[in-house]
Design an enzyme around this catalytic site. Structure first.
Site, PDB file in Angstrom:
ATOM      1  N   ARG A 256       4.074  -3.332  -7.190  1.00 51.87           N
ATOM      2  CA  ARG A 256       2.889  -3.563  -6.357  1.00 51.87           C
ATOM      3  C   ARG A 256       2.190  -4.896  -6.625  1.00 51.87           C
ATOM      4  O   ARG A 256       1.857  -5.608  -5.678  1.00 51.87           O
ATOM      5  CB  ARG A 256       1.899  -2.395  -6.496  1.00 51.87           C
ATOM      6  CG  ARG A 256       2.412  -1.060  -5.962  1.00 51.87           C
ATOM      7  CD  ARG A 256       3.104  -1.219  -4.628  1.00 51.87           C
ATOM      8  NE  ARG A 256       3.508   0.045  -4.045  1.00 51.87           N
ATOM      9  CZ  ARG A 256       4.668   0.268  -3.466  1.00 51.87           C
ATOM     10  NH1 ARG A 256       5.563  -0.699  -3.405  1.00 51.87           N
ATOM     11  NH2 ARG A 256       4.962   1.430  -2.935  1.00 51.87           N
TER      12      ARG A 256
ATOM     13  N   ASP B  36       4.088   4.773   8.986  1.00 53.01           N
ATOM     14  CA  ASP B  36       2.678   4.493   8.724  1.00 53.01           C
ATOM     15  C   ASP B  36       2.318   3.051   9.058  1.00 53.01           C
ATOM     16  O   ASP B  36       1.370   2.795   9.823  1.00 53.01           O
ATOM     17  CB  ASP B  36       2.339   4.784   7.264  1.00 53.01           C
ATOM     18  CG  ASP B  36       2.288   6.278   6.962  1.00 53.01           C
ATOM     19  OD1 ASP B  36       3.055   7.030   7.599  1.00 53.01           O
ATOM     20  OD2 ASP B  36       1.505   6.687   6.108  1.00 53.01           O
TER      21      ASP B  36
ATOM     22  N   ASP C   8      -1.381   3.398  -5.291  1.00 50.94           N
ATOM     23  CA  ASP C   8      -1.009   2.096  -4.742  1.00 50.94           C
ATOM     24  C   ASP C   8      -2.186   1.350  -4.133  1.00 50.94           C
ATOM     25  O   ASP C   8      -2.245   0.119  -4.182  1.00 50.94           O
ATOM     26  CB  ASP C   8       0.099   2.255  -3.701  1.00 50.94           C
ATOM     27  CG  ASP C   8       1.464   2.453  -4.341  1.00 50.94           C
ATOM     28  OD1 ASP C   8       1.593   2.177  -5.550  1.00 50.94           O
ATOM     29  OD2 ASP C   8       2.397   2.885  -3.639  1.00 50.94           O
TER      30      ASP C   8
ATOM     31  N   SER D 147       8.733  11.630   1.172  1.00 53.85           N
ATOM     32  CA  SER D 147       8.498  10.195   1.255  1.00 53.85           C
ATOM     33  C   SER D 147       9.337   9.495   0.194  1.00 53.85           C
ATOM     34  O   SER D 147       9.423   9.962  -0.940  1.00 53.85           O
ATOM     35  CB  SER D 147       7.005   9.907   1.015  1.00 53.85           C
ATOM     36  OG  SER D 147       6.769   8.526   0.904  1.00 53.85           O
TER      37      SER D 147
END
Length: 419
Positions: free
Chosen positions: A96, A17, A125, A181
């Site tokens: 994050r 990505d 996220d 993922s």
């Protein structure tokens, strides 16, 4: 090539990505600076640097933020006994704001008006990254390709993204052998999407990275001592319009000792990595859950949080041993709210800062040693001691009356029975 739009700092992972997003941002006219956070994942960082430069990044930053991740994000979560929806130890949610803080710092260093990320428009996220960026630098502009119609209409699925990657010479890491993922950091590994989107699919397939269930046949006993240390400085304060107040002195894990071989680890990062290794060998900390995302949908995730699980149980035990009952009841409510705020991306909000202050203050008596064992996926508490213990062996003994008058209990019971 589009007219230059300025510089954007991209939170880059090296995966499909963000590699495609890097090339796409260049197509849109941005000068791209790639930022890759080393937060404890197993990664060939030099290969990722070369890949980003080959794809057209004008500069690549690779920042090791593992130590600050443990000291400034994981330790407050351990103090809080943070647990989202009774099960999730918040491994991704804690990482994050740590990553995004450095993203903003690099943007300011580079004079960039923009930051970008590869988070999807359906997940948590995107919220976590952007709330942190706006809290630390309100004028920053965020480019979120997966929310832009010109991007997601062009790439409605993985096939289109992979076709784009092949066209632009981007190595494609996703293979049929890994149809999900995976996100890894020092705190945990998460597995989502792909075949795991069907919640009844049994998680036989993926190889556990930190360890596997039932691995090994020998119980490993460790001692954990919480001690008084100065709270870490928050370097994000430099990015804020107002400086964050310094955190109160914190009780944090300071030593782990393997009672089997005498091995000892004392620094925050070494201690955490060692516990990951020990717990991973015994399959500790693996869960398969369906959770409620902040954006409103339920999602299925499989998580491995080895060291975090040991520390959760150890801290819970020493806290119950040393903390006043009524203080602990209040602190439990604060912990629940703290967990929700962290999960939803509000680490840098005024209310979350306030909660960290309150929880930190509650930890002043929480000091001592916990003896425990890990074996076949479980953590067993074996004993504890503390100079701040509120446990009175004589008072509670069935063999010694101590400073207690049993007859007083009659009135206590009668009063409580009135209603």
């Amino acid at each position: 090539m589009a007219q230059s739009k300025g510089t954007v700092v991209l939170a880059y992972s090296g995966g499909l990505d963000t590699s495609c997003i890097l090339v796409w941002l260049k197509e849109q006219g941005y000068n791209v600076v790639a930022y890759l956070a080393n937060i404890g994942q197993k990664e060939d960082f030099e290969a990722a640097r070369k890949k980003a430069l080959a794809l057209g990044a004008k500069k690549v930053y690779i920042e090791d933020i593992s130590r600050e991740f443990v000291e400034e994000f994981i330790w407050p979560a351990v103090q809080a006994n943070a647990l989202y929806e009774d099960r999730y130890l918040l491994g991704t949610a804690l990482a994050r704001p740590c990553i995004a803080r450095k993203l903003v710092e690099i943007a300011q260093r580079e004079g960039a008006q923009y930051v970008a990320h590869g988070a999807t428009g359906k997940g948590n996220d995107q919220v976590r990254f952007e709330l942190t960026c706006y809290a630390l630098c309100p004028k920053i502009k965020v480019v979120a390709p997966w929310r832009l119609p010109e991007f997601y209409q062009r790439f409605p699925g993985r096939r289109e993204l992979m076709d784009y990657a092949k066209k632009h010479g981007i190595p494609v890491p996703v293979t049929p052998q890994t149809p999900w993922s995976m996100d890894e950091n020092l705190m945990h590994i998460s597995y989502e999407a792909g075949i795991l989107e069907n919640p009844k699919v049994i998680d036989h397939g993926h190889p556990a990275k930190h360890g596997s269930h039932g691995a090994g046949g020998v119980s490993c006993i460790c001692s954990l001592i919480g001690n008084f240390t100065a709270g870490p400085s928050v370097c994000a304060g430099r990015l804020r319009r107002r400086p964050a107040p310094p955190p109160p002195p914190a009780r944090v894990p300071v030593k782990v000792t393997n009672a089997g071989d005498g091995a000892t680890r004392s620094s925050a990062l070494e201690l955490f990595v060692y516990l990951n290794d020990i717990a991973g060998k015994h399959g500790v900390g693996r869960i398969d859950i369906v959770e409620n995302r902040f954006v409103g949908m339920k999602s299925r995730g499989i998580y491995e949080t080895p060291a975090g699980t040991i520390l959760y149980h150890a801290h819970l035990d020493i806290e119950a041993f040393t903390m006043d009952r009524e203080v602990r009841k209040i602190k439990q409510g604060l912990s629940l709210k703290f967990s929700e705020l962290v999960y939803n991306g509000f680490w840098h909000s005024p209310e979350c800062e306030f909660l960290r202050e309150c929880i930190g203050r509650s930890q002043e008596p929480v000091v001592g040693t916990v003896r425990l064992s890990v074996f076949k996926g479980q953590v067993y508490i074996l004993g504890r001691e503390s100079p701040r213990s509120l446990y009175n062996e004589e008072l509670v003994s069935m063999n010694v009356q101590g400073d207690y008058e049993p007859a007083d209990a009659t009135g206590f019971i009668n009063i409580n029975s009135l209603r």
